[in-house]
Design an enzyme around this catalytic site. Structure first.
Site, PDB file in Angstrom:
ATOM      1  N   ASP A   6       0.875  -1.178   0.000  1.00  0.00           N
ATOM      2  CA  ASP A   6       0.000   0.000   0.000  1.00  0.00           C
ATOM      3  C   ASP A   6       0.907   1.221   0.000  1.00  0.00           C
ATOM      4  O   ASP A   6       1.476   1.591   1.024  1.00  0.00           O
ATOM      5  CB  ASP A   6      -0.909  -0.019   1.224  1.00  0.00           C
ATOM      6  CG  ASP A   6      -1.806   1.207   1.307  1.00  0.00           C
ATOM      7  OD1 ASP A   6      -2.047   1.842   0.262  1.00  0.00           O
ATOM      8  OD2 ASP A   6      -2.270   1.528   2.425  1.00  0.00           O
ATOM      9  N   GLY A  90     -11.491   5.171  -3.855  1.00  0.00           N
ATOM     10  CA  GLY A  90     -10.103   4.939  -3.468  1.00  0.00           C
ATOM     11  C   GLY A  90      -9.817   3.471  -3.195  1.00  0.00           C
ATOM     12  O   GLY A  90     -10.618   2.761  -2.572  1.00  0.00           O
ATOM     13  N   ALA A  91      -8.651   3.019  -3.669  1.00  0.00           N
ATOM     14  CA  ALA A  91      -8.270   1.617  -3.486  1.00  0.00           C
ATOM     15  C   ALA A  91      -8.164   1.259  -2.010  1.00  0.00           C
ATOM     16  O   ALA A  91      -8.471   0.116  -1.614  1.00  0.00           O
ATOM     17  CB  ALA A  91      -6.947   1.349  -4.202  1.00  0.00           C
ATOM     18  N   ASP A  92      -7.729   2.199  -1.170  1.00  0.00           N
ATOM     19  CA  ASP A  92      -7.600   1.911   0.256  1.00  0.00           C
ATOM     20  C   ASP A  92      -8.967   1.677   0.894  1.00  0.00           C
ATOM     21  O   ASP A  92      -9.118   0.826   1.776  1.00  0.00           O
ATOM     22  CB  ASP A  92      -6.833   3.020   0.974  1.00  0.00           C
ATOM     23  CG  ASP A  92      -7.409   4.402   0.716  1.00  0.00           C
ATOM     24  OD1 ASP A  92      -8.218   4.566  -0.223  1.00  0.00           O
ATOM     25  OD2 ASP A  92      -7.031   5.340   1.442  1.00  0.00           O
ATOM     26  N   ARG A  93      -9.988   2.415   0.421  1.00  0.00           N
ATOM     27  CA  ARG A  93     -11.335   2.214   0.941  1.00  0.00           C
ATOM     28  C   ARG A  93     -11.869   0.839   0.541  1.00  0.00           C
ATOM     29  O   ARG A  93     -12.482   0.139   1.341  1.00  0.00           O
ATOM     30  CB  ARG A  93     -12.273   3.309   0.444  1.00  0.00           C
ATOM     31  CG  ARG A  93     -11.950   4.700   0.980  1.00  0.00           C
ATOM     32  CD  ARG A  93     -12.813   5.766   0.313  1.00  0.00           C
ATOM     33  NE  ARG A  93     -14.218   5.648   0.689  1.00  0.00           N
ATOM     34  CZ  ARG A  93     -15.198   6.339   0.106  1.00  0.00           C
ATOM     35  NH1 ARG A  93     -14.917   7.156  -0.905  1.00  0.00           N
ATOM     36  NH2 ARG A  93     -16.452   6.196   0.502  1.00  0.00           N
ATOM     37  N   THR A 116      -4.882  10.322   6.309  1.00  0.00           N
ATOM     38  CA  THR A 116      -4.865  11.731   5.911  1.00  0.00           C
ATOM     39  C   THR A 116      -6.270  12.304   5.955  1.00  0.00           C
ATOM     40  O   THR A 116      -6.506  13.415   6.433  1.00  0.00           O
ATOM     41  CB  THR A 116      -4.273  11.877   4.501  1.00  0.00           C
ATOM     42  OG1 THR A 116      -2.965  11.309   4.490  1.00  0.00           O
ATOM     43  CG2 THR A 116      -4.193  13.342   4.103  1.00  0.00           C
TER      44      THR A 116
END
Length: 240
Positions: A6, A90-93, A116
């Site tokens: 990540d 978003g990929a993180d979500r 962030t």
């Protein structure tokens, strides 16, 4: 062995997995350190998620034959996306939602990722990502008070302080930290009106400031994004 990467704007996180088990992980890695860590022990598969770096550059930096799955909006994932603009999600979500759904299947979930930005995402018991909320993160709020005023200094996050600040610094620290705490508790309560049996899963770099203050029904999983990335990788390998 699989590796989940990540990579953010400044730092990267990396997790080493044996099947579904997270063996070890490292955070706050610069690009060169990330590449060096992987090259020391090349894995069978890598999943790469980044908001700042291209997978082509990553592959070239490794200089070896390794299978790399680049997480994009078109990558198959083991949840449904009921989102109007999936190409902007978003990929993180997505990864955090996949990780939470795998850890707590058949449950309504809200995933709170404190990075962030702070995101609150609702995944229903059928594994459907319904959407959520994006708000400024802790450091962004401190920075905004400093940037958009002429005299307020810049301070760093602290443990939850007393509500009534006795100095400008204490007042700013209380405003940001207690404000975020009140926001989290208030939004969780609103989500519970949607699903009284809701499970709340907390992740992200700033959870250490809040996890002990929030109610016991909160489950803190610091490396949830890495866990979700690994699940996406294994899902795609199974599809081959």
């Amino acid at each position: 062995m699989n590796i989940a990467v990540d990579s953010g704007n400044t730092y990267a996180k990396i997790g080493w997995f044996e099947k579904d088990e997270l063996i070890r992980f490292q955070t706050r890695l610069l690009w060169g350190d990330l590449v060096q860590e992987i090259r020391q022990e090349m894995p069978d598969q890598i999943i790469f998620s980044s908001v700042a770096n291209r997978v082509e550059d990553f592959r070239e930096s490794l200089g070896g034959e390794v299978n790399i799955l680049d997480l994009s909006p078109k990558t198959p994932v083991p949840i449904k996306k009921e989102y109007k603009t999936p190409e902007t999600l978003g990929a993180d979500r997505v990864a955090a939602a996949v990780g939470a759904n795998w850890l707590f299947p058949d449950e309504d979930l809200v995933v709170i990722d404190m990075g962030t930005c702070i995101t609150y995402d609702f995944i229903d018991k059928s594994g459907s990502f319904e959407g959520g909320i994006i708000t400024p993160g802790v450091k962004m709020r401190f920075s905004a008070l400093h940037t958009f005023t002429k005299r307020l200094p810049l301070f760093e996050p602290v443990a939850i302080p007393d509500l009534i600040g006795k100095s400008t610094q204490e007042a700013i620290e209380s405003g940001v930290m207690n404000g975020v705490l009140a926001e989290i508790e208030g939004i969780i309560n609103q989500y519970r009106h949607i699903s009284p049996s809701l499970r709340v899963v907390l992740c992200g770099g700033d959870i250490s400031f809040f996890e002990s203050t929030l109610k016991p029904s909160i489950f803190a999983v610091p490396e949830l994004v890495l866990i979700g990335l690994n699940r996406i990788l294994r899902y795609n390998v199974a599809l081959q």
